[in-house]
Write a protein that holds these residues in place. Structure first.
Motif, PDB file in Angstrom:
ATOM      1  N   PHE A   3       0.857  -1.180   0.000  1.00  0.00           N
ATOM      2  CA  PHE A   3       0.000   0.000   0.000  1.00  0.00           C
ATOM      3  C   PHE A   3       0.895   1.232   0.000  1.00  0.00           C
ATOM      4  O   PHE A   3       1.705   1.415   0.907  1.00  0.00           O
ATOM      5  N   SER A   4       0.740   2.059  -1.011  1.00  0.00           N
ATOM      6  CA  SER A   4       1.601   3.225  -1.124  1.00  0.00           C
ATOM      7  C   SER A   4       0.798   4.405  -1.653  1.00  0.00           C
ATOM      8  O   SER A   4       0.028   4.268  -2.613  1.00  0.00           O
ATOM      9  N   ILE A   5       0.982   5.564  -1.026  1.00  0.00           N
ATOM     10  CA  ILE A   5       0.329   6.791  -1.469  1.00  0.00           C
ATOM     11  C   ILE A   5       1.409   7.847  -1.634  1.00  0.00           C
ATOM     12  O   ILE A   5       2.221   8.059  -0.727  1.00  0.00           O
ATOM     13  N   ALA A   6       1.407   8.515  -2.765  1.00  0.00           N
ATOM     14  CA  ALA A   6       2.373   9.587  -3.006  1.00  0.00           C
ATOM     15  C   ALA A   6       1.614  10.912  -3.025  1.00  0.00           C
ATOM     16  O   ALA A   6       0.672  11.093  -3.792  1.00  0.00           O
ATOM     17  N   ILE A   7       2.016  11.823  -2.144  1.00  0.00           N
ATOM     18  CA  ILE A   7       1.390  13.142  -2.069  1.00  0.00           C
ATOM     19  C   ILE A   7       2.477  14.168  -2.346  1.00  0.00           C
ATOM     20  O   ILE A   7       3.534  14.150  -1.715  1.00  0.00           O
ATOM     21  N   SER A   8       2.182  15.079  -3.287  1.00  0.00           N
ATOM     22  CA  SER A   8       3.165  16.120  -3.577  1.00  0.00           C
ATOM     23  C   SER A   8       3.193  17.139  -2.440  1.00  0.00           C
ATOM     24  O   SER A   8       2.293  17.195  -1.603  1.00  0.00           O
ATOM     25  N   GLY A   9       4.225  17.958  -2.419  1.00  0.00           N
ATOM     26  CA  GLY A   9       4.407  18.930  -1.352  1.00  0.00           C
ATOM     27  C   GLY A   9       3.282  19.944  -1.273  1.00  0.00           C
ATOM     28  O   GLY A   9       2.839  20.320  -0.189  1.00  0.00           O
ATOM     29  N   PHE A  10       2.787  20.411  -2.423  1.00  0.00           N
ATOM     30  CA  PHE A  10       1.719  21.398  -2.414  1.00  0.00           C
ATOM     31  C   PHE A  10       0.397  20.810  -1.921  1.00  0.00           C
ATOM     32  O   PHE A  10      -0.351  21.473  -1.213  1.00  0.00           O
TER      33      PHE A  10
END
Length: 117
Positions: A3-10
């Motif tokens: 399970f992996s979620i990538a969230i950008s800095g903004f």
């Protein structure tokens, strides 16, 4: 299970700012009588932060992730312990006080005030 979620800095900054504003608006409208139950609820949230920090610490693969996980556990535990101490102190203020003992020479004091001896 992967399970992996990538969230950008903004996006992360936007979520943080939205949560901070929502918390400010909600807390600002709470009456003073409800602050003690609200504090107990926030202690529960700090317990969840500690569990999340432990999870992050156990799954850390770099030194930086380990440091962040350790800091999360340390700060969450400190917040929870301090919150429980403050809640306990606030709840002690609402407990009934002990009745004051009656003076043994109460009748003499009343008699001296009315002019009767």
């Amino acid at each position: 299970m992967q399970f992996s979620i990538a969230i950008s800095g903004f996006v992360a900054l936007y979520i943080f700012m939205l949560a901070a504003f929502a918390g400010w608006v909600i807390i600002g409208h709470v009456p003073a009588i409800l602050h003690t139950p609200l504090m107990s609820g926030s202690n529960f949230v700090h317990g969840i932060v500690v569990v999340g920090g432990i999870f992050a610490l156990l799954n850390a693969s770099t030194v930086q992730e380990q440091a962040i996980g350790f800091l999360a556990v340390l700060l969450g535990a400190g917040n929870a312990a301090g919150g429980f101490a403050v809640s306990d102190r606030m709840l002690a203020m609402f407990q009934p006080s002990e009745p004051k003992p009656a003076h043994a020479n109460k009748g003499e004091h009343e008699a001296s005030q009315t002019g009767k001896a």
